[in-house]
Design a protein around this motif. Structure first.
Motif, PDB file in Angstrom:
ATOM      1  N   ALA A  73     -24.330 -39.640   7.043  1.00 17.18           N
ATOM      2  CA  ALA A  73     -25.393 -38.880   6.394  1.00 17.18           C
ATOM      3  C   ALA A  73     -26.270 -38.224   7.462  1.00 17.18           C
ATOM      4  O   ALA A  73     -26.515 -38.793   8.524  1.00 17.18           O
ATOM      5  CB  ALA A  73     -26.229 -39.800   5.514  1.00 17.18           C
ATOM      6  N   ILE A  74     -26.725 -37.015   7.167  1.00 20.65           N
ATOM      7  CA  ILE A  74     -27.609 -36.282   8.075  1.00 20.65           C
ATOM      8  C   ILE A  74     -28.990 -36.220   7.435  1.00 20.65           C
ATOM      9  O   ILE A  74     -29.164 -35.741   6.311  1.00 20.65           O
ATOM     10  CB  ILE A  74     -27.074 -34.868   8.352  1.00 20.65           C
ATOM     11  N   ILE A  75     -29.951 -36.688   8.181  1.00 17.97           N
ATOM     12  CA  ILE A  75     -31.313 -36.883   7.689  1.00 17.97           C
ATOM     13  C   ILE A  75     -32.264 -36.249   8.700  1.00 17.97           C
ATOM     14  O   ILE A  75     -31.948 -36.124   9.882  1.00 17.97           O
ATOM     15  CB  ILE A  75     -31.599 -38.397   7.551  1.00 17.97           C
ATOM     16  N   ALA A  76     -33.425 -35.835   8.233  1.00 16.40           N
ATOM     17  CA  ALA A  76     -34.491 -35.397   9.133  1.00 16.40           C
ATOM     18  C   ALA A  76     -35.814 -35.635   8.428  1.00 16.40           C
ATOM     19  O   ALA A  76     -35.865 -35.826   7.202  1.00 16.40           O
ATOM     20  CB  ALA A  76     -34.340 -33.936   9.521  1.00 16.40           C
ATOM     21  N   HIS A  77     -36.884 -35.612   9.193  1.00 16.29           N
ATOM     22  CA  HIS A  77     -38.197 -35.688   8.565  1.00 16.29           C
ATOM     23  C   HIS A  77     -39.199 -34.884   9.385  1.00 16.29           C
ATOM     24  O   HIS A  77     -39.128 -34.805  10.604  1.00 16.29           O
ATOM     25  CB  HIS A  77     -38.666 -37.134   8.395  1.00 16.29           C
ATOM     26  N   GLY A  78     -40.113 -34.252   8.646  1.00 14.93           N
ATOM     27  CA  GLY A  78     -41.196 -33.516   9.270  1.00 14.93           C
ATOM     28  C   GLY A  78     -42.499 -34.277   9.123  1.00 14.93           C
ATOM     29  O   GLY A  78     -42.513 -35.499   8.979  1.00 14.93           O
ATOM     30  N   VAL A  79     -43.590 -33.515   9.112  1.00 12.56           N
ATOM     31  CA  VAL A  79     -44.915 -34.118   8.966  1.00 12.56           C
ATOM     32  C   VAL A  79     -45.650 -33.514   7.771  1.00 12.56           C
ATOM     33  O   VAL A  79     -46.875 -33.552   7.718  1.00 12.56           O
ATOM     34  CB  VAL A  79     -45.750 -33.943  10.257  1.00 12.56           C
ATOM     35  N   ALA A  80     -44.865 -32.966   6.808  1.00  9.53           N
ATOM     36  CA  ALA A  80     -45.471 -32.237   5.689  1.00  9.53           C
ATOM     37  C   ALA A  80     -46.493 -31.254   6.252  1.00  9.53           C
ATOM     38  O   ALA A  80     -47.597 -31.095   5.730  1.00  9.53           O
ATOM     39  CB  ALA A  80     -46.098 -33.183   4.677  1.00  9.53           C
ATOM     40  N   GLY A  81     -46.093 -30.571   7.330  1.00 10.71           N
ATOM     41  CA  GLY A  81     -47.035 -29.773   8.106  1.00 10.71           C
ATOM     42  C   GLY A  81     -47.008 -28.292   7.830  1.00 10.71           C
ATOM     43  O   GLY A  81     -47.624 -27.523   8.584  1.00 10.71           O
ATOM     44  N   PHE A  82     -46.311 -27.867   6.778  1.00 11.50           N
ATOM     45  CA  PHE A  82     -46.155 -26.432   6.548  1.00 11.50           C
ATOM     46  C   PHE A  82     -47.503 -25.719   6.473  1.00 11.50           C
ATOM     47  O   PHE A  82     -47.677 -24.648   7.061  1.00 11.50           O
ATOM     48  CB  PHE A  82     -45.364 -26.193   5.256  1.00 11.50           C
ATOM     49  N   VAL A  83     -48.466 -26.281   5.766  1.00 14.39           N
ATOM     50  CA  VAL A  83     -49.743 -25.598   5.561  1.00 14.39           C
ATOM     51  C   VAL A  83     -50.516 -25.454   6.868  1.00 14.39           C
ATOM     52  O   VAL A  83     -51.136 -24.423   7.125  1.00 14.39           O
ATOM     53  CB  VAL A  83     -50.580 -26.339   4.507  1.00 14.39           C
ATOM     54  N   LYS A  84     -50.458 -26.464   7.716  1.00 11.63           N
ATOM     55  CA  LYS A  84     -51.255 -26.436   8.935  1.00 11.63           C
ATOM     56  C   LYS A  84     -50.523 -25.813  10.115  1.00 11.63           C
ATOM     57  O   LYS A  84     -51.126 -25.100  10.917  1.00 11.63           O
ATOM     58  CB  LYS A  84     -51.687 -27.857   9.309  1.00 11.63           C
ATOM     59  N   ASP A  85     -49.222 -26.066  10.242  1.00 12.16           N
ATOM     60  CA  ASP A  85     -48.572 -25.828  11.529  1.00 12.16           C
ATOM     61  C   ASP A  85     -47.240 -25.094  11.461  1.00 12.16           C
ATOM     62  O   ASP A  85     -46.479 -25.140  12.421  1.00 12.16           O
ATOM     63  CB  ASP A  85     -48.347 -27.168  12.239  1.00 12.16           C
ATOM     64  N   MET A  86     -46.919 -24.443  10.349  1.00 10.78           N
ATOM     65  CA  MET A  86     -45.664 -23.712  10.309  1.00 10.78           C
ATOM     66  C   MET A  86     -45.657 -22.586  11.330  1.00 10.78           C
ATOM     67  O   MET A  86     -44.701 -22.412  12.095  1.00 10.78           O
ATOM     68  CB  MET A  86     -45.411 -23.161   8.905  1.00 10.78           C
ATOM     69  N   ALA A  87     -46.718 -21.788  11.389  1.00 12.09           N
ATOM     70  CA  ALA A  87     -46.752 -20.641  12.289  1.00 12.09           C
ATOM     71  C   ALA A  87     -46.818 -21.069  13.748  1.00 12.09           C
ATOM     72  O   ALA A  87     -46.088 -20.545  14.594  1.00 12.09           O
ATOM     73  CB  ALA A  87     -47.943 -19.745  11.946  1.00 12.09           C
ATOM     74  N   SER A  88     -47.678 -22.012  14.059  1.00 12.04           N
ATOM     75  CA  SER A  88     -47.931 -22.348  15.458  1.00 12.04           C
ATOM     76  C   SER A  88     -46.924 -23.327  16.033  1.00 12.04           C
ATOM     77  O   SER A  88     -46.554 -23.234  17.207  1.00 12.04           O
ATOM     78  CB  SER A  88     -49.342 -22.929  15.608  1.00 12.04           C
TER      79      SER A  88
END
Length: 702
Positions: free
Chosen positions: A253-268
């Motif tokens: 299985a291939i898994i990943a996780h982010g920081v639910a950061g789209f609102v704060k840090d998608m651009a930067s």
């Protein structure tokens, strides 16, 4: 997690070289299995494994996988190819990543692991060296192939986490190999310098090698291109890791996780939850109240965001806090109760909020605390010596409950589609990042959080939605829509014409393709959708809250920008305090549109008031939406899930017992077959009482 043998994967991150101590491993695994934990994740750090070129030390990891198999625990190997071996820095000095100011990264000790090889001490997902360097990339391929080949078919293996927290440093990489890749990317996009010149407004490039990425980002097309390249380049490297592992172990299985950061840090920082989730079987998120805050809306936000980004795939709370956090910058000055010291009740409500939001797996980011480094003593549910604690007893209770056969249908159910879609357009954040950098504004973030809070605090079910998914929704709310492309404006216009209802804040598409201001506002044909033309506009987010406007009798505080209107085909619905037209409704094709000449979502984030809360409820009345569920008590959160049965979650994040009444649809009471509450709790004929920091789960009658 896809292909998991576990009903609800539930466990913790366990081994991070060199914690916990080897002599405790056998005992810890036994306790974990007894306590109902069924999943461990370990950090497989390249720097700690390939100790010399071609010389691998797998001993610690072999033992972890064997212990997992012996104890019925499944293992997720978090590949850490970002932790470059120190000998590679000497061998390939031209591969070291470079900051915008010209300084080079160096191999530093990790804050979360007592090993080196990290490129940035802040825990960013960036390594010392760039995978754009061909020899480094090939060495990484060899490491990942050795890793996946060694553990292929191991009875203790479930799969691989291919990018820890899915983000990168905000000012890298300016090394020569990355610049070469950037120029190739520009060639593919534009074809010739003559095509690039008028868009970038750079007319004296004689050769592609003349192009340098911007070291200071201003709101111009070159800044947008640099951000787009960085994101595509880093996610191509994620795909490279996936492809390499799958070539050696096709069944993992291939898994990943982010920081639910789209609102704060998608651009930067490239925290693109939608893009990351599209590449893996199961996606997840790190969310730690000690770092984010423990307000109720923050408990639900990450699962709601990642549910939207996962687009129906299973997702999990990949790193959930289980203990305190000491002396870190994110906690300084905050109250002890604001996530800094996790009590059992806190862990319960944090876990159940994520489950209510649709998460189907739960992992503590420590099984037991680290014994060294800046994060010593942090986050673990078990004691420093691995002993049980009241926190671990609570975790054990949830783990066993979630994996009991009686909960099978509950955890196979999925969150119902929201009453409203909260529209997310990446270009908006990118442009705000460029536009706001000099003034240090956080208007986009405040708008997105404020709109979410507005619906959340009314118990209105809301989904985070990108344009590719809007056809599923009848109503969309678009906060702070200052910049997007003509083709996106056309798509949105057609959606309204086909029968959609769009509620939009001020200055929609003010900046169009490549960040160019439109000479007619609203821009890109949107004046016809909203039935207005711009009268005046004011870009003063620092003092916007000094103005007010009204909507259906509510006095509301402005935020962000101000745009007043002259009617064309629309109908006035509200005015600014000085009499200028502020709110207009319009019929467009088969649909309707409402434009609001300020950003009330920004004001709501800064300061929630009874009027700002009522505003978001009134918008649903205006849109003609009958809410799927209503609750008489705003201090609890209510969620609906459907599958083999319908399930109602009632979550009480407060410090006191809460009671109230639940109705479904047109005021119909929510009748139950059964309910569950870990502590005391009652439910019947729509009436509930739920203890502090607890939850009631109700299976509804058909």
């Amino acid at each position: 997690m896809s292909s998991s043998s576990k009903q609800v994967p539930f466990g913790a991150v366990y081994f991070r070289k060199s914690n916990p101590p080897r002599e405790d491993w056998t005992r810890d695994y036994g306790i974990a299995a007894e306590d109902g934990l069924n999943t461990f994740r370990h950090w497989a750090m390249w720097n700690a494994i390939e100790r010399k070129p071609g010389v691998f030390d797998w001993g610690d990891y072999d033992r972890q996988l064997d212990l997992a198999a012996e104890n019925g625990i499944q293992t997720i190997i978090a590949e850490f190819s970002m932790t470059t071996p120190d000998w590679m820095v000497r061998r390939y000095p031209d591969a070291v990543q470079v900051r915008a100011d010209g300084s080079r990264l160096c191999s530093v000790m990790g804050p979360s692991s007592a090993t080196a090889g990290f490129g940035m001490h802040n825990g960013s997902g960036s390594g010392v060296m760039t995978f754009n360097h061909p020899e480094v990339r090939e060495a990484a391929r060899n490491f990942l192939t050795e890793l996946a080949s060694r553990y292929r078919g191991h009875p203790g293996l479930h799969g691989y986490d291919v990018w820890n927290e899915c983000n990168y440093g905000d000012d890298i990489d300016y090394s020569e190999h990355t610049l070469a890749a950037y120029r190739d990317w520009l060639k593919d996009k534009y074809g010739s310098l003559d095509e690039l010149a008028p868009i970038w407004q750079r007319y004296s490039y004689a050769d592609w090698d003349d192009i340098e990425p911007p070291r200071v980002l201003y709101p111009y097309a070159e800044g947008l291109d640099w951000m787009h390249f960085r994101r595509e380049n880093n996610y191509e490297q994620m795909q490279f890791r996936i492809d390499t592992i799958k070539a050696a172990d096709p069944d993992a299985a291939i898994i990943a996780h982010g920081v639910a950061g789209f609102v704060k840090d998608m651009a930067s920082r490239g925290s693109d939850d939608w893009l990351a989730a599209s590449k893996v079987d199961t996606y997840g998120f790190t969310w730690i109240q000690a770092r984010q805050g423990a307000q109720p809306w923050r408990n639900f936000f990450p699962s709601d965001l990642v549910r939207g980004a996962s687009r129906g795939k299973p997702f999990w709370h990949a790193e959930r806090q289980g203990g305190p956090l000491w002396m870190q910058s994110q906690v300084l000055g905050r109250d002890k109760e604001d996530g800094r010291v996790a009590q059992p009740g806190d862990i319960r409500v944090w876990s159940m909020s994520s489950f209510a939001g649709g998460a189907v797996g739960m992992m503590n980011l420590r099984y037991r605390p680290l014994l060294n480094g800046p994060l010593f003593g942090a986050f673990g549910s078990y004691g420093m010596d691995g002993s049980r604690t009241p926190r671990s007893d609570l975790v054990s209770g949830i783990a066993k409950w979630a994996n009991a056969p009686e909960q099978k249908n509950l955890f196979e159910a999925q969150a119902v589609q929201g009453d409203v879609g909260l529209l997310v357009v990446p270009e908006v954040q990118e442009w705000d990042y460029l536009l706001s950098a000099e003034g240090g504004f956080d208007t986009y973030q405040a708008a997105m959080f404020g709109a979410y809070k507005g619906f959340f605090e009314n118990n209105i079910l809301v989904d985070w939605v990108q344009l590719t998914d809007i056809d599923k929704y009848r109503v969309l709310y678009f906060p702070y829509p200052i910049m997007f492309r003509q083709e996106q404006a056309d798509q949105l216009s057609q959606w309204v014409a086909d029968g959609g209802t769009l509620i939009c804040e001020s200055c929609p598409g003010y900046f169009g393709d490549h960040g160019q201001v439109g000479t007619v506002q609203p821009n890109m044909g949107l004046d016809k959708v909203f039935g207005v033309r711009e009268d005046e506009v004011e870009f003063m987010p620092d003092i916007a809250e000094r103005d007010q406007f009204d909507f259906e009798g509510l006095p509301l505080t402005c935020g962000g920008f101000l745009q007043s209107y002259t009617l064309t085909t629309g109908k006035a619905k509200g005015h600014f305090a000085d009499g200028r037209l502020a709110v207009v409704e319009n019929n467009h094709g088969k649909g309707r549109a409402l434009i609001i000449g300020s950003n009330p979502s920004v004001a709501n984030h800064r300061n929630v008031t009874p009027d700002s809360r009522a505003f978001f409820r009134k918008l649903m009345d205006w849109a003609g939406i009958t809410l799927q569920v209503t609750c008489s008590n705003p201090r609890v959160q209510v969620r609906l899930q459907e599958g083999e049965g319908r399930f109602l979650w009632i979550v009480n994040p407060s410090e006191t017992t809460q009671a109230g009444q639940i109705s479904l649809g047109d005021g119909q009471l929510a009748h139950a077959d059964w309910h569950w509450g870990e502590q005391s709790g009652s439910y019947g004929d729509g009436q509930f009482e739920v203890a502090a920091k607890d939850v009631i789960i109700v299976r509804l009658k058909d």
